[in-house]
Scaffold this motif. Structure first.
Motif, PDB file in Angstrom:
ATOM      1  N   ASP A  35      41.587  24.956  46.925  1.00 43.63           N
ATOM      2  CA  ASP A  35      41.397  26.389  47.184  1.00 43.63           C
ATOM      3  C   ASP A  35      42.366  27.214  46.344  1.00 43.63           C
ATOM      4  O   ASP A  35      41.978  28.216  45.739  1.00 43.63           O
ATOM      5  N   THR A  36      43.614  26.791  46.322  1.00 40.17           N
ATOM      6  CA  THR A  36      44.631  27.515  45.555  1.00 40.17           C
ATOM      7  C   THR A  36      44.349  27.436  44.064  1.00 40.17           C
ATOM      8  O   THR A  36      44.453  28.440  43.347  1.00 40.17           O
ATOM      9  N   ALA A  38      41.456  27.023  42.659  1.00 35.30           N
ATOM     10  CA  ALA A  38      40.282  27.871  42.401  1.00 35.30           C
ATOM     11  C   ALA A  38      40.696  29.338  42.325  1.00 35.30           C
ATOM     12  O   ALA A  38      40.232  30.077  41.444  1.00 35.30           O
ATOM     13  N   ARG A  39      41.570  29.776  43.215  1.00 32.73           N
ATOM     14  CA  ARG A  39      42.038  31.162  43.207  1.00 32.73           C
ATOM     15  C   ARG A  39      42.842  31.451  41.937  1.00 32.73           C
ATOM     16  O   ARG A  39      42.656  32.478  41.279  1.00 32.73           O
ATOM     17  N   MET A  40      43.722  30.504  41.554  1.00 35.58           N
ATOM     18  CA  MET A  40      44.528  30.686  40.346  1.00 35.58           C
ATOM     19  C   MET A  40      43.645  30.770  39.100  1.00 35.58           C
ATOM     20  O   MET A  40      43.843  31.639  38.245  1.00 35.58           O
ATOM     21  N   SER A  42      40.485  31.593  38.989  1.00 36.76           N
ATOM     22  CA  SER A  42      39.701  32.822  39.087  1.00 36.76           C
ATOM     23  C   SER A  42      40.525  34.025  38.623  1.00 36.76           C
ATOM     24  O   SER A  42      40.007  34.906  37.923  1.00 36.76           O
ATOM     25  N   ASP A  43      41.795  34.059  38.989  1.00 35.98           N
ATOM     26  CA  ASP A  43      42.667  35.165  38.587  1.00 35.98           C
ATOM     27  C   ASP A  43      42.899  35.196  37.077  1.00 35.98           C
ATOM     28  O   ASP A  43      43.211  36.244  36.523  1.00 35.98           O
ATOM     29  N   THR A  48      34.392  33.865  39.534  1.00 35.00           N
ATOM     30  CA  THR A  48      34.815  34.094  40.917  1.00 35.00           C
ATOM     31  C   THR A  48      35.519  32.866  41.485  1.00 35.00           C
ATOM     32  O   THR A  48      35.343  31.743  41.006  1.00 35.00           O
ATOM     33  N   GLU A  49      36.298  33.099  42.511  1.00 39.86           N
ATOM     34  CA  GLU A  49      37.005  32.012  43.184  1.00 39.86           C
ATOM     35  C   GLU A  49      36.020  30.982  43.740  1.00 39.86           C
ATOM     36  O   GLU A  49      36.230  29.777  43.634  1.00 39.86           O
ATOM     37  N   CYS A  52      34.709  28.817  40.938  1.00 42.33           N
ATOM     38  CA  CYS A  52      35.737  27.855  40.515  1.00 42.33           C
ATOM     39  C   CYS A  52      35.831  26.707  41.510  1.00 42.33           C
ATOM     40  O   CYS A  52      35.901  25.540  41.117  1.00 42.33           O
ATOM     41  N   TYR A  53      35.820  27.042  42.787  1.00 42.66           N
ATOM     42  CA  TYR A  53      35.912  26.010  43.826  1.00 42.66           C
ATOM     43  C   TYR A  53      34.718  25.058  43.743  1.00 42.66           C
ATOM     44  O   TYR A  53      34.869  23.846  43.803  1.00 42.66           O
TER      45      TYR A  53
END
Length: 127
Positions: A35-36, A38-40, A42-43, A48-49, A52-53
């Protein structure tokens, strides 16, 4: 940035009567999950997050599927994964069977950029 380590005592497995010696052991300083990551990712991109996930989950599934087929999985500059095994020794090739396999593992061979990280990393002893 520096990787933390601590001193740990270990016995000599070949000579259990020998005095224990201390060795440096790297210490994990937290963890990061999909999750982290994917967020990184995406940023850092326009994806999108959730996308990526989904890609990371699919990557994991496909790596496992390909390893199960006995293939080496090459992820470009990141590195490659391959199944490895350890077995008991036998006197002849015919004597080697599935029952001789002691352990299986997944070997990772980092790509050049990731490998070069080890040349530049600094270490810090944890108090």
């Amino acid at each position: 940035m520096s990787v933390k380590f601590k001193a740990v005592s270990r016995r000599n497995p070949q000579d259990l009567t020998a005095p224990q010696k201390f060795y440096a052991q790297a210490i994990a300083d937290g963890e990061v999950d999909l999750d982290t990551l994917a967020r990184m990712i995406s940023d850092q991109n326009t994806v999108t997050e959730a996308d990526c996930y989904a890609v990371l989950i699919s990557l994991e599934k496909n790596i496992i599927d390909e390893l199960a087929q006995g293939r080496i999985v090459k992820l470009g500059r990141l590195g490659s994964f391959q199944v490895g095994i350890s077995s008991e020794g036998s006197l002849t090739a015919d004597a080697v069977s599935i029952s001789a396999i002691i352990k299986s593992r997944i070997n990772f061979r980092p790509g050049k950029r990731m490998q070069s990280f080890l040349k530049d990393v600094s270490f810090k002893k944890q108090a």
